[in-house]
Write a protein that holds these residues in place. Structure first.
Motif, mmCIF file in Angstrom:
data_model
loop_
_atom_site.group_PDB
_atom_site.id
_atom_site.type_symbol
_atom_site.label_atom_id
_atom_site.label_comp_id
_atom_site.label_asym_id
_atom_site.label_seq_id
_atom_site.Cartn_x
_atom_site.Cartn_y
_atom_site.Cartn_z
ATOM 1 N N LEU A 194 4.341 13.490 -9.171
ATOM 2 C CA LEU A 194 5.279 14.441 -9.795
ATOM 3 C C LEU A 194 5.930 13.988 -10.611
ATOM 4 N N ILE A 195 6.666 12.631 -10.509
ATOM 5 C CA ILE A 195 7.451 11.965 -11.619
ATOM 6 C C ILE A 195 6.924 11.968 -12.822
ATOM 7 N N LYS A 196 5.659 11.373 -12.757
ATOM 8 C CA LYS A 196 4.823 11.293 -14.201
ATOM 9 C C LYS A 196 4.463 12.729 -14.661
ATOM 10 N N LEU A 197 4.241 13.713 -14.260
ATOM 11 C CA LEU A 197 4.069 15.018 -14.720
ATOM 12 C C LEU A 197 5.305 15.658 -15.323
ATOM 13 N N CYS A 198 6.653 15.389 -14.730
ATOM 14 C CA CYS A 198 7.860 15.741 -15.175
ATOM 15 C C CYS A 198 8.121 14.982 -16.491
ATOM 16 N N ILE A 199 7.924 13.847 -16.389
ATOM 17 C CA ILE A 199 8.079 13.011 -17.691
ATOM 18 C C ILE A 199 7.286 13.658 -18.821
ATOM 19 N N LEU A 200 6.101 13.969 -18.756
ATOM 20 C CA LEU A 200 5.207 14.664 -19.630
ATOM 21 C C LEU A 200 5.477 16.014 -19.874
ATOM 22 N N MET B 10 0.963 -1.196 -0.179
ATOM 23 C CA MET B 10 0.040 0.043 0.174
ATOM 24 C C MET B 10 0.998 1.105 0.012
ATOM 25 N N GLN B 11 0.445 2.182 -0.861
ATOM 26 C CA GLN B 11 1.469 3.341 -0.891
ATOM 27 C C GLN B 11 0.912 4.318 -0.135
ATOM 28 N N THR B 12 2.108 5.160 0.523
ATOM 29 C CA THR B 12 1.708 6.189 1.343
ATOM 30 C C THR B 12 1.229 7.444 0.418
ATOM 31 N N ILE B 13 0.598 8.348 1.050
ATOM 32 C CA ILE B 13 0.322 9.696 0.256
ATOM 33 C C ILE B 13 1.725 10.508 -0.214
ATOM 34 N N GLU C 100 4.349 8.759 -1.159
ATOM 35 C CA GLU C 100 4.930 7.955 -2.372
ATOM 36 C C GLU C 100 3.898 8.386 -3.369
ATOM 37 N N LYS C 101 2.722 8.477 -3.340
ATOM 38 C CA LYS C 101 1.744 8.607 -4.280
ATOM 39 C C LYS C 101 2.100 10.195 -5.079
ATOM 40 N N LYS C 102 2.308 10.957 -4.137
ATOM 41 C CA LYS C 102 2.565 12.497 -4.592
ATOM 42 C C LYS C 102 3.879 12.432 -5.369
#
Length: 103
Positions: free
Chosen positions: A12-18, A1-4, A6-8
């Motif tokens: 953030l990484i996904k948005l940077c990649i985009l 289960m991911q913590t908040i 880790e999810k943030k």
């Protein structure tokens, strides 16, 4: 289960990649103090440390899509900073060795 957190971080990484520039700025703002302290350990002066950090972030943003989340993002970036530091001085010494002193 991911913590908040880790999810943030993952979002953030996904948005940077985009290519989201605000997310990239937030990412840089979050991690640059840590990575700068690492580059200072390897650099001969703060100016070189800043150059190393800049080169490292260029590589981080270029290869962020290749990060596989098998370890921590911090560890992955530290390795990039260390490698960049090594290559920075290796390249610098090659340049200095090729320059002939004036007589």
């Amino acid at each position: 289960m991911q913590t908040i957190v880790e999810k943030k971080k993952e979002d953030l990484i996904k948005l940077c990649i985009l290519g989201n520039s605000l997310s990239q700025y937030e990412f840089y703002d979050k991690y640059s103090p840590l990575l700068f302290s690492i580059s200072l350990r390897f650099a001969k002066n703060s100016s070189d440390a800043e150059d190393i950090l800049q080169e490292a972030f260029i590589k981080i943003f270029r290869y962020l899509k290749d990060f596989r989340s098998e370890g921590s993002i911090e560890g992955w970036m530290r390795r990039i900073v260390v490698t960049t530091s090594y290559n920075f001085y290796k390249r610098k010494s090659l340049i200095n060795n090729e320059v002939e002193p004036e007589h």
